[in-house]
Design an enzyme around this catalytic site. Structure first.
Site, short mmCIF file in Angstrom:
data_model
loop_
_atom_site.label_atom_id
_atom_site.label_comp_id
_atom_site.label_asym_id
_atom_site.label_seq_id
_atom_site.Cartn_x
_atom_site.Cartn_y
_atom_site.Cartn_z
N THR A 96 0.75 -1.31 -0.11
CA THR A 96 -0.08 -0.01 0.02
C THR A 96 0.74 1.24 0.07
O THR A 96 0.34 2.37 -0.54
CB THR A 96 -0.97 -0.13 1.38
N VAL B 211 -3.84 -6.88 8.76
CA VAL B 211 -3.06 -5.67 8.20
C VAL B 211 -3.92 -4.94 7.10
O VAL B 211 -4.16 -5.64 6.12
CB VAL B 211 -1.84 -6.15 7.60
N LYS C 21 0.90 -12.30 7.55
CA LYS C 21 0.13 -11.47 7.05
C LYS C 21 -0.36 -12.38 5.70
O LYS C 21 0.17 -12.67 4.87
CB LYS C 21 0.59 -10.35 6.45
N TYR D 155 4.65 -12.44 4.77
CA TYR D 155 3.79 -11.81 3.88
C TYR D 155 3.50 -12.54 2.66
O TYR D 155 4.32 -12.78 1.95
CB TYR D 155 4.15 -10.41 3.71
#
Length: 292
Positions: free
Chosen positions: A46, A204, A162, A134
């Site tokens: 992001t 998250v 995540k 992740y």
């Protein structure tokens, strides 16, 4: 609960010339820490990490750490598809006194599961910093399998994942194979509540830029056994969660942030701006939640 319940995958604001807007970064980070965010994740997907230089990223780590001091933790996105580069970046982030590192599955190389294990193990052994794996196969083209996650969870400083595969069965298998203290966080806002039901502990989040307090409340209600009330919040937020992913993240989020008054600038190329239809949809969604 090393990182709390709500982790915000923070955007990187840019000025009109496309440079990082550190002053706005400080304001956003402070706002997040006051509105439901337990940990600010800096320079993840992001945050447009693929188009940031390492110098920009380390400057962002310092600015956010100062902005949220004493109010929220800071996790540094220091992953790379080069193991040596990820190690160097993680060691430098650790020297700044940050609270954790987000390590993405190596992208483009497409290593097999043993390669993934060796990659993450090398990073973990090079620093004592707590690490969150992740897994986002939609972006990396490779899926970090539950069995590999379980092997990695045996390392003392790999403490969470995540999980952004969008697969609740996979999350369930991870929970079955890992110790209870190993944190499983949703990588998709809309799946936060379902993931909690199979042993997850938080999210998250992208939507937490706008509704962090609501997400925090939803998770706490679930933990307290008030599942019906938690579901009411989930359903209320669902249109926003889906709207923020109608095109590539963080394009919709930056549009939504501008609509709500933040000076976040545009996305860096090769990302582009949302079209008029997306902006209007976001406007209506935000209005429906009384966010405008």
């Amino acid at each position: 609960m090393t990182f709390g319940r709500v982790l915000t995958a923070m955007i990187t604001p840019f000025d009109q010339d496309g440079a990082v807007n550190y002053a706005e970064t400080e304001k956003i980070a402070a706002y997040l820490s006051d509105h439901g965010t337990d940990t600010v994740v800096v320079c993840g997907t992001t945050g447009e990490s693929p188009t940031l230089t390492w110098d920009e990223e380390f400057a962002l780590f310092k600015v956010v750490k100062s902005a949220v001091a004493g109010k929220a933790k800071v996790m540094a996105g220091t992953g790379s598809n080069s193991t040596s580069e990820a190690i160097e970046a993680t060691q430098k982030a650790a020297s700044l006194g940050l609270d954790g590192s987000l390590q993405v599955v190596p992208y483009y190389n497409k290593p097999p599961q043993e390669g993934l294990y060796q990659h993450f193990r090398a990073i973990a052994e090079a620093s004592e910093m707590p690490i969150m794996l992740y897994n986002v196969p939609g972006r990396t083209s490779q899926n970090l399998l539950p069995e590999t996650v379980a092997r990695l969870a045996e390392l003392p400083n790999i403490v969470a994942i995540k999980e952004a595969s969008g697969n609740l069965d996979q999350a369930s298998h991870i929970r079955r194979l890992t110790p209870t203290e190993f944190g499983i966080y949703s990588g998709d806002d809309s799946l936060t509540l379902p993931l909690l039901s199979v042993g997850g502990c938080g999210v998250v989040s992208v939507a937490s830029h706008l509704v962090g307090n609501d997400l925090q409340q939803m998770i706490q209600l679930f933990e307290q056994g008030q599942v019906k009330k938690a579901c009411e919040i989930h359903l209320k937020l669902l249109p926003l969660c889906k709207s923020l992913f109608v095109t590539t993240n963080p394009i919709p989020l930056k549009s939504a942030m501008r609509l709500t008054g933040w000076n976040v600038g545009e996305c860096r190329s090769p990302l582009c701006e949302a079209d008029d239809d997306v902006v209007e949809m976001l406007r209506q969604t935000l209005s429906g939640l009384s966010l405008l």
